[in-house]
Design an enzyme around this catalytic site. Structure first.
Site, PDB file in Angstrom:
ATOM      1  N   ASP A   1      -9.279  -5.696  -4.872  1.00 29.57           N
ATOM      2  CA  ASP A   1      -8.443  -4.700  -4.249  1.00 29.57           C
ATOM      3  C   ASP A   1      -8.846  -3.061  -4.305  1.00 29.57           C
ATOM      4  OD1 ASP A   1      -6.283  -3.215  -2.992  1.00 29.57           O
ATOM      5  OD2 ASP A   1      -4.583  -4.439  -4.243  1.00 29.57           O
TER       6      ASP A   1
ATOM      7  N   SER B   1       0.751  -1.294  -0.086  1.00 31.95           N
ATOM      8  CA  SER B   1      -0.016  -0.127   0.047  1.00 31.95           C
ATOM      9  C   SER B   1       0.886   1.177   0.005  1.00 31.95           C
ATOM     10  CB  SER B   1      -0.806  -0.093   0.991  1.00 31.95           C
ATOM     11  OG  SER B   1      -1.791   1.083   0.981  1.00 31.95           O
TER      12      SER B   1
ATOM     13  N   HIS C   1      -7.262  -5.692  -0.635  1.00 30.04           N
ATOM     14  CA  HIS C   1      -6.119  -4.926  -0.526  1.00 30.04           C
ATOM     15  C   HIS C   1      -5.234  -5.520   0.473  1.00 30.04           C
ATOM     16  CE1 HIS C   1      -3.778  -1.050  -0.776  1.00 30.04           C
ATOM     17  NE2 HIS C   1      -3.870  -0.886   0.447  1.00 30.04           N
TER      18      HIS C   1
END
Length: 340
Positions: free
Chosen positions: A288, A148, A315
């Protein structure tokens, strides 16, 4: 002949009755022999980091000893914690990988200065470089895994310091914040109930994102579908969310994972991907918050790219498509280590 058979049987019985050879204690094996001296602290090391506004300390924890494979984990957020990445502890040790959990400056287990000038991508890159030096990582063994926001940081680090890297992993992060925002608006938002979406937008427009209703709506309609799809979130993930430094997070990312509106809103490195020459793995999940096709495309733009697709992942693909994620990641690291 009978005497010979009797003697053979006697010998077998004699040896089978002896106590088995004593196994070497695990602590004495090479993996657990880190060479640490003095008071032992479970691999934890507080590393001093120099910044333009002073010296602070960041938290790191070492697992194992492997001269050719050392993985530094960069958590997301910004200003989340290493905690949601504790799942790597269930996979990397059995592979013999040396790895490091790490809370970036401002995160829960590290110092948390309040000077807002510290929260820039450029400053974080220099922090990672100082951590690398303190941990004695180099191009013969250093794998950088960013998830991320950590993927942004890992990419930025590679663009400046890739000569220090053996391998790069960008997990669940696109190479363009504007494209991330567009994907949220044009694809994911359209999957939501229009009435719910309208309420979320109204709360954002009126700057009422601290209203409990805001996160309640996002939790049910967005986070549970695109952040982590498990019916019960892993305890380390909940703990990490609990410890999020919301001041830094909001300043850099915006009020939530639903798009991006903070200091990172204009970040874009698509054009610079061909400069990445080290072996690189990009990881994307079907559900995601990031476009999995974009992350696949990224793997074709770097010079030595590989893509790992998690068909059941969001995610947090390392949690909700764990076997796919870990199997592919481990294979990539082993392949690079073998020179493939």
């Amino acid at each position: 002949m009978r005497i010979f058979v009797f003697f053979l049987l006697f010998t077998i019985v004699l040896y089978s009755c002896q106590a088995p050879a004593e196994k070497q204690p695990l602590a004495a094996t090479s993996y657990f022999n880190t060479g640490d001296t003095g008071v032992q602290m479970g691999g934890i090391k507080m590393i001093p980091v120099q910044t333009p506004v002073g010296t602070f300390k960041v938290w790191t924890k070492r697992f194992g000893n492997n001269p050719t494979i050392k993985v530094l984990l960069l958590h997301g957020g910004p200003a989340a914690t290493h905690e949601y990445m504790e799942c790597f502890e269930s996979f990397f040790p059995e592979q013999g990988f040396e790895f490091y959990e790490y809370d970036q400056l401002g995160s829960y287990y590290s110092d948390q200065p309040t000077d807002s000038s510290l929260w820039t991508t450029e400053r974080f890159v220099e922090e990672v470089e100082q951590v690398r030096k303190a941990l004695n990582l180099d191009k013969s063994n250093f794998y950088l895994l960013g998830h991320s926001w950590g993927g942004i940081l890992a990419l930025e680090y590679a663009l400046k310091y890739q000569d220090n890297l053996k391998g790069l992993i960008i997990s669940n992060m696109m190479s363009s914040a504007p494209d991330y925002g567009k994907y949220a608006d044009s694809v994911l938002a359209k999957q939501m109930d229009p009435k719910v979406l309208d309420t979320i937008h109204k709360l954002e427009a009126s700057k009422k994102t601290n209203d409990p209703k805001y996160m309640e709506l996002l939790g049910t309609n967005y986070y549970n579908k695109h952040i982590c799809r498990l019916a019960e979130w892993p305890e380390p993930l909940n703990r990490s969310f609990k410890h999020l430094n919301e001041t830094i997070y909001t300043m850099m990312q915006g009020p939530s994972e639903f798009g991006i509106s903070g200091r990172l809103a204009k970040w874009d490195r698509k054009a610079d991907l061909p400069k990445i020459k080290v072996p690189t793995l990009t990881i994307g999940g079907q559900f995601d918050t990031m476009d999995p096709e974009h992350m696949k495309w990224m793997s074709t733009q770097v010079q030595k790219g590989t893509y790992l697709y998690c068909p059941n992942g969001s995610h947090m693909s390392m949690a909700d498509d764990q076997q796919t994620y870990m199997t592919g990641l481990i294979k990539f690291i082993k392949d690079v280590d073998a020179g493939k």
